[in-house]
Design an enzyme around this catalytic site. Structure first.
Site, PDB file in Angstrom:
ATOM      1  N   ARG A 111       0.853  -1.192   0.000  1.00  0.00           N
ATOM      2  CA  ARG A 111       0.000   0.000   0.000  1.00  0.00           C
ATOM      3  C   ARG A 111       0.890   1.243   0.000  1.00  0.00           C
ATOM      4  O   ARG A 111       1.746   1.392   0.881  1.00  0.00           O
ATOM      5  CB  ARG A 111      -0.904  -0.006   1.243  1.00  0.00           C
TER       6      ARG A 111
ATOM      7  N   HIS B 146      -2.953  10.876   0.889  1.00  0.00           N
ATOM      8  CA  HIS B 146      -2.635  10.548   2.284  1.00  0.00           C
ATOM      9  C   HIS B 146      -2.041  11.800   2.949  1.00  0.00           C
ATOM     10  O   HIS B 146      -0.822  11.933   3.054  1.00  0.00           O
ATOM     11  CB  HIS B 146      -1.642   9.380   2.291  1.00  0.00           C
TER      12      HIS B 146
ATOM     13  N   ASN C 233      -7.106   8.968   2.780  1.00  0.00           N
ATOM     14  CA  ASN C 233      -6.677   8.277   3.995  1.00  0.00           C
ATOM     15  C   ASN C 233      -7.167   9.026   5.223  1.00  0.00           C
ATOM     16  O   ASN C 233      -6.835  10.200   5.413  1.00  0.00           O
ATOM     17  CB  ASN C 233      -5.149   8.204   4.049  1.00  0.00           C
ATOM     18  N   GLU C 234      -7.936   8.362   6.048  1.00  0.00           N
ATOM     19  CA  GLU C 234      -8.331   8.870   7.367  1.00  0.00           C
ATOM     20  C   GLU C 234      -8.780  10.321   7.383  1.00  0.00           C
ATOM     21  O   GLU C 234      -8.254  11.122   8.172  1.00  0.00           O
ATOM     22  CB  GLU C 234      -7.144   8.810   8.328  1.00  0.00           C
TER      23      GLU C 234
ATOM     24  N   ASN D 123      -8.111   1.542   9.292  1.00  0.00           N
ATOM     25  CA  ASN D 123      -6.872   1.693  10.058  1.00  0.00           C
ATOM     26  C   ASN D 123      -7.244   1.525  11.529  1.00  0.00           C
ATOM     27  O   ASN D 123      -8.205   2.152  11.991  1.00  0.00           O
ATOM     28  CB  ASN D 123      -6.269   3.095   9.867  1.00  0.00           C
TER      29      ASN D 123
ATOM     30  N   TYR E 257      -5.587   0.920  15.586  1.00  0.00           N
ATOM     31  CA  TYR E 257      -4.425   0.803  16.469  1.00  0.00           C
ATOM     32  C   TYR E 257      -4.759   0.646  17.938  1.00  0.00           C
ATOM     33  O   TYR E 257      -3.946   0.166  18.703  1.00  0.00           O
ATOM     34  CB  TYR E 257      -3.552   2.069  16.351  1.00  0.00           C
TER      35      TYR E 257
ATOM     36  N   GLU F 124      -4.244  -0.492   7.770  1.00  0.00           N
ATOM     37  CA  GLU F 124      -3.115  -0.216   8.686  1.00  0.00           C
ATOM     38  C   GLU F 124      -3.393  -0.851  10.031  1.00  0.00           C
ATOM     39  O   GLU F 124      -4.496  -0.743  10.566  1.00  0.00           O
ATOM     40  CB  GLU F 124      -2.948   1.287   8.944  1.00  0.00           C
TER      41      GLU F 124
ATOM     42  N   TRP G   2       1.323  -1.653   9.292  1.00  0.00           N
ATOM     43  CA  TRP G   2       1.939  -0.332   9.282  1.00  0.00           C
ATOM     44  C   TRP G   2       3.139  -0.441  10.197  1.00  0.00           C
ATOM     45  O   TRP G   2       2.973  -0.591  11.388  1.00  0.00           O
ATOM     46  CB  TRP G   2       0.995   0.780   9.779  1.00  0.00           C
TER      47      TRP G   2
ATOM     48  N   PHE H  17       7.629   2.659  13.430  1.00  0.00           N
ATOM     49  CA  PHE H  17       6.600   1.638  13.205  1.00  0.00           C
ATOM     50  C   PHE H  17       7.091   0.513  12.285  1.00  0.00           C
ATOM     51  O   PHE H  17       6.313  -0.386  11.970  1.00  0.00           O
ATOM     52  CB  PHE H  17       5.359   2.269  12.552  1.00  0.00           C
TER      53      PHE H  17
HETATM   54  C1  NOJ Z   1      -2.286   6.397  10.487  1.00  0.00           C
HETATM   55  C2  NOJ Z   1      -1.743   7.233   9.357  1.00  0.00           C
HETATM   56  O1  NOJ Z   1      -2.447   6.904   8.189  1.00  0.00           O
HETATM   57  C3  NOJ Z   1      -0.254   7.050   9.142  1.00  0.00           C
HETATM   58  O2  NOJ Z   1       0.161   8.060   8.279  1.00  0.00           O
HETATM   59  C4  NOJ Z   1       0.465   7.081  10.472  1.00  0.00           C
HETATM   60  O3  NOJ Z   1       1.836   7.037  10.302  1.00  0.00           O
HETATM   61  C5  NOJ Z   1      -0.020   5.918  11.319  1.00  0.00           C
HETATM   62  N1  NOJ Z   1      -1.431   6.099  11.569  1.00  0.00           N
HETATM   63  C6  NOJ Z   1       0.669   5.787  12.672  1.00  0.00           C
HETATM   64  O4  NOJ Z   1       0.392   6.879  13.456  1.00  0.00           O
END
Ligand code: NOJ
Length: 518
Positions: free
Chosen positions: A112, A157, A202-203, A344, A346, A419, A468, A484
């Site tokens: 990606r 992005h 993206n997000e 995404n 986390y 991600e 990611w 990361f």
């Molecule tokens: C989401 C974002 O899309 C990415 O750019 C970022 O590095 C990661 N989260 C980690 O924070």
């Protein structure tokens, strides 16, 4: 005797074939229940993710124009933890062949990456196409495909040509919709014969909270008490910016579906940031607050792009601060239905109600985030293992719940995990060896992949997983201090070295995705 030998040979061949076949599951789209707990469907994408500003570098090479992050990091170096920027990043622009070699050794079947808008269109619609940028992405796509790695491309992005900020304040203006569609059309035209997986933005949810509500990301717009900026309005602008982003997405999907999809046969979606929000108690007020937290975060974007309207919790609380879709826009939103959503994910939080109950101030507690306070702990119990990164709490069960929630709310829509990963915060005393022996990342990924499998067994229609990230890279306000990567990148030489997690992921993919085609 001879017949017996042939019989034994056939049996061993069959069992060999069975082992190979059974390591991944052939699955039709109607049956997405995993029966074998160790396997993923054979067409499952296992990948690694990246983005243009965080990886490419080459910030003024071969015709690229300046973008919002170039300007922001140059004007305010003090806002980045190590006062660094993406001028060089990890230099993927020049080292992509080496990086593809790393992907090959990992065994990923997809990569990606995103398009740097100002590399392709240095001045947006207001200048010409930079054909060196087109050539760069063509070479990257061809090189990936020649190694059997599918390009999974994000059109945007976070980075956009600064000219669009200077001319009309980027996402605050409907003009941005036209610029985005202009970019999308060029990308479909030049790359769509080979790119079969597209995502638009993206997000937008997380990006806009940072850029227009808290004002910590460019264009640094916000108002007190949400943040400390010289201009902006945190109570209205985030919703205007998101409105334009949602409509821009829908227009790009519409162009793809009407002009390209039939011939190019790809699919298109959007990527949102998700967190699991666990009510802090069984009270109706906290349960509703957790639902409001979802409404003001990922549902903010997903409800309009899938159902053609904002979540009712937002409509009720925000009133006229929330823009309305015209009847025609609702029709267009419904017409340009996406093929999948990119997730995404986390972290998880506890959520406490601040609408009916008195509350401390804090993240999420205000009206613009739904009066839903985000907390790490309930008394002395934390939501999951807390880490050095204030927003990352290790809670795989939250991931499973999130995927089940999305499956339910969006009627079993196909999803890609675009991600998921773990960030190591590098302190002055951290050694390279510690960074390379990243057992915490392995623990994190294995927990989250187990949760993914459980969600798929529960019925979630998940088609791929991207770690990611492939490499350590420029982590926005953390600069290069939050790492990361599955591969360590030396800050001076940019040499890539596999971490323990790289060989762990390689084995994981090998065990779960061996199909007869590999
Ligand atoms: C989401 C974002 O899309 C990415 O750019 C970022 O590095 C990661 N989260 C980690 O924070």
């Amino acid at each position: 005797m001879e017949t017996f030998a042939i019989f034994v040979f056939i049996i061993s061949l069959q069992s060999l074939m069975f082992n190979v076949y059974s390591s991944c599951l052939h699955q039709s789209s109607s049956e997405n229940i995993l029966e074998d707990s160790s396997s993923f469907p054979c067409d499952f994408l296992f990948g690694a993710a990246s983005s243009a500003y965080q990886y490419e570098g080459a910030f003024l090479t071969e015709g690229k124009g300046l973008n919002n992050w170039d300007i922001f990091t140059h004007e305010y170096p003090g806002k980045i933890r190590d006062e660094n920027n993406g001028d060089m990043a990890v230099d993927q622009y020049h080292r992509f062949m080496e990086d593809i070699q790393l992907m090959t050794s990992l065994g990923v079947n997809s990569y990606r990456f995103s398009i740097s808008w100002s590399r392709v269109l240095p001045r947006g619609r207001f200048g010409s196409i930079n054909y060196s940028g087109i050539t760069y992405y063509n070479r990257l796509i061809d090189a990936l495909l020649s190694r059997g790695i599918k390009p999974f491309v994000t059109l945007n992005h976070l980075d956009y040509p600064q000219e669009l900020e200077n001319r009309f304040q980027s996402w605050l203006s409907p003009e941005m919709q036209n610029d985005f569609v202009y970019l999308a059309n060029i990308c479909f035209k030049h790359f769509g014969d080979r790119v079969k997986h597209w995502t638009t933005l993206n997000e937008p949810n997380q990006q806009i909270i940072l850029s227009h509500l808290k004002g910590t990301f460019p264009p640094s717009r916000c108002s007190l008490p949400y943040g400390n900026c010289s201009q902006g309005n945190s109570e209205t602008e985030p919703f205007i910016a998101a409105h334009n982003a949602i409509l821009a997405h829908a227009k790009a999907v519409h162009i793809y579906q009407t002009k390209y999809q039939e011939e190019q046969k790809g699919i298109i979606g959007i990527v949102v940031q998700t967190s699991w929000f666990e009510p802090i108690s069984d009270s109706i007020a906290d349960i509703e607050a957790a639902e409001r937290a979802q409404a003001f975060y990922s549902n903010w974007i997903l409800d309009p792009v899938i159902h053609g309207k904002y979540p009712k919790e937002m409509v009720n609380l925000l009133g006229s601060a929330l823009p309305r879709f015209s009847r025609k826009e609702v029709e267009n939103l419904k017409k340009s239905r996406l093929d999948f959503i990119g997730i995404n994910h986390y972290t998880s939080y506890f959520i406490q109600d601040c609408l009916f109950s008195s509350c401390n101030t804090g993240d999420g507690a205000s009206k613009v985030e739904g009066f839903a306070l985000k907390l790490n702990r309930k008394g002395n119990v934390s939501i999951g293992e807390l880490t050095d990164v204030p927003w990352q709490h290790i809670h795989p069960q939250g991931f499973q719940k999130m995927l089940n929630y999305l499956t339910d709310r969006y009627h079993n829509i196909p999803m890609f995990i675009t991600e998921n990963g773990f960030g190591d915060l590098q302190k002055p005393e951290t050694t390279v060896n510690e960074l390379l022996n990243d057992t915490k990342r392995i623990q994190y990924m294995s927990g989250y992949l187990d949760a993914l499998k459980s969600a798929m067994r529960d019925g979630a229609n998940v088609k791929g997983y991207f770690a990611w990230s492939l490499l350590d890279n420029f982590e926005w306000l953390y600069g290069y201090k939050l790492r990361f990567g599955l591969y360590h990148v030396d800050p001076i030489t940019l040499k890539r070295t596999p971490k323990l997690s790289a060989s762990w992921y390689q084995n994981y993919i090998g065990e779960h995705l061996r199909s007869r085609y590999h």
